[in-house]
Design a protein around this motif. Sequence first.
Motif, mmCIF file in Angstrom:
data_model
loop_
_atom_site.group_PDB
_atom_site.id
_atom_site.type_symbol
_atom_site.label_atom_id
_atom_site.label_comp_id
_atom_site.label_asym_id
_atom_site.label_seq_id
_atom_site.Cartn_x
_atom_site.Cartn_y
_atom_site.Cartn_z
ATOM 1 N N ILE A 123 32.779 4.835 -20.246
ATOM 2 C CA ILE A 123 31.658 5.198 -19.383
ATOM 3 C C ILE A 123 32.129 6.132 -18.272
ATOM 4 N N VAL A 124 31.417 7.254 -18.104
ATOM 5 C CA VAL A 124 31.754 8.229 -17.071
ATOM 6 C C VAL A 124 30.525 8.458 -16.201
ATOM 7 N N LEU A 125 30.715 8.426 -14.878
ATOM 8 C CA LEU A 125 29.653 8.700 -13.920
ATOM 9 C C LEU A 125 29.992 9.991 -13.201
ATOM 10 N N GLY A 126 29.044 10.891 -13.160
ATOM 11 C CA GLY A 126 29.219 12.140 -12.423
ATOM 12 C C GLY A 126 28.100 12.305 -11.423
ATOM 13 N N VAL A 127 28.404 12.884 -10.270
ATOM 14 C CA VAL A 127 27.397 13.112 -9.240
ATOM 15 C C VAL A 127 27.439 14.578 -8.830
ATOM 16 N N ASP A 128 26.289 15.216 -8.856
ATOM 17 C CA ASP A 128 26.143 16.601 -8.443
ATOM 18 C C ASP A 128 25.374 16.600 -7.130
ATOM 19 N N THR A 129 26.015 16.997 -6.059
ATOM 20 C CA THR A 129 25.389 16.932 -4.732
ATOM 21 C C THR A 129 24.838 18.297 -4.334
ATOM 22 N N HIS A 130 23.670 18.257 -3.719
ATOM 23 C CA HIS A 130 23.006 19.454 -3.224
ATOM 24 C C HIS A 130 22.412 19.163 -1.855
ATOM 25 N N LYS A 131 21.892 20.171 -1.224
ATOM 26 C CA LYS A 131 21.314 20.019 0.116
ATOM 27 C C LYS A 131 20.126 19.056 0.113
ATOM 28 N N ASP A 132 19.240 19.164 -0.868
ATOM 29 C CA ASP A 132 18.004 18.389 -0.866
ATOM 30 C C ASP A 132 17.974 17.203 -1.824
ATOM 31 N N VAL A 133 18.875 17.181 -2.790
ATOM 32 C CA VAL A 133 18.858 16.114 -3.788
ATOM 33 C C VAL A 133 20.270 15.917 -4.346
ATOM 34 N N HIS A 134 20.587 14.666 -4.679
ATOM 35 C CA HIS A 134 21.821 14.330 -5.380
ATOM 36 C C HIS A 134 21.417 13.798 -6.756
ATOM 37 N N VAL A 135 22.131 14.218 -7.798
ATOM 38 C CA VAL A 135 21.832 13.781 -9.156
ATOM 39 C C VAL A 135 23.065 13.078 -9.720
ATOM 40 N N ALA A 136 22.865 11.853 -10.186
ATOM 41 C CA ALA A 136 23.938 11.079 -10.806
ATOM 42 C C ALA A 136 23.627 10.941 -12.295
ATOM 43 N N ALA A 137 24.654 11.093 -13.123
ATOM 44 C CA ALA A 137 24.478 10.961 -14.573
ATOM 45 C C ALA A 137 25.584 10.081 -15.140
ATOM 46 N N VAL A 138 25.219 9.274 -16.130
ATOM 47 C CA VAL A 138 26.171 8.404 -16.819
ATOM 48 C C VAL A 138 26.193 8.828 -18.281
ATOM 49 N N VAL A 139 27.413 9.004 -18.821
ATOM 50 C CA VAL A 139 27.569 9.348 -20.234
ATOM 51 C C VAL A 139 28.614 8.444 -20.866
ATOM 52 N N SER A 140 28.504 8.279 -22.156
ATOM 53 C CA SER A 140 29.526 7.602 -22.943
ATOM 54 C C SER A 140 30.475 8.698 -23.421
ATOM 55 N N ALA A 141 31.667 8.735 -22.861
ATOM 56 C CA ALA A 141 32.602 9.820 -23.137
ATOM 57 C C ALA A 141 33.048 9.852 -24.602
ATOM 58 N N ALA A 142 33.375 8.717 -25.162
ATOM 59 C CA ALA A 142 33.882 8.680 -26.530
ATOM 60 C C ALA A 142 32.827 9.131 -27.538
ATOM 61 N N ALA A 143 31.577 8.714 -27.306
ATOM 62 C CA ALA A 143 30.502 9.052 -28.236
ATOM 63 C C ALA A 143 29.808 10.357 -27.864
ATOM 64 N N GLY A 144 30.039 10.854 -26.650
ATOM 65 C CA GLY A 144 29.367 12.059 -26.198
ATOM 66 C C GLY A 144 27.875 11.857 -26.038
ATOM 67 N N VAL A 145 27.486 10.644 -25.635
ATOM 68 C CA VAL A 145 26.072 10.287 -25.548
ATOM 69 C C VAL A 145 25.641 10.149 -24.096
ATOM 70 N N PHE A 146 24.545 10.821 -23.759
ATOM 71 C CA PHE A 146 23.929 10.679 -22.449
ATOM 72 C C PHE A 146 23.324 9.289 -22.340
ATOM 73 N N VAL A 147 23.577 8.586 -21.209
ATOM 74 C CA VAL A 147 23.067 7.235 -21.027
ATOM 75 C C VAL A 147 21.875 7.236 -20.079
#
Length: 63
Positions: free
Chosen positions: A25-49
């Motif tokens: 499981i991999v968690l990534g966060v993309d930060t911006h001035k007005d909004v932050h977006v967090a995404a979780v993916v299954s790295a081994a399967a390459g599947v968006f969670v």
Amino acid sequence: MVAGDTGDRDRNGQPTPLDHDNPDIVLGVDTHKDVHVAAVVSAAAGVFVESRSLPTTAEGYEH
């Protein structure tokens, strides 16, 4: 060293995950001035969670 980086690297030079019991499981966060977006993916399967967008307001930081 990046926050959360153990300093250990895999064979591709990428940081190894902190949770060695579930490294898939991999968690990534993309930060911006007005909004932050967090995404979780299954790295081994390459599947968006799941992803969440939170506003950079006091209410957004309470979530």
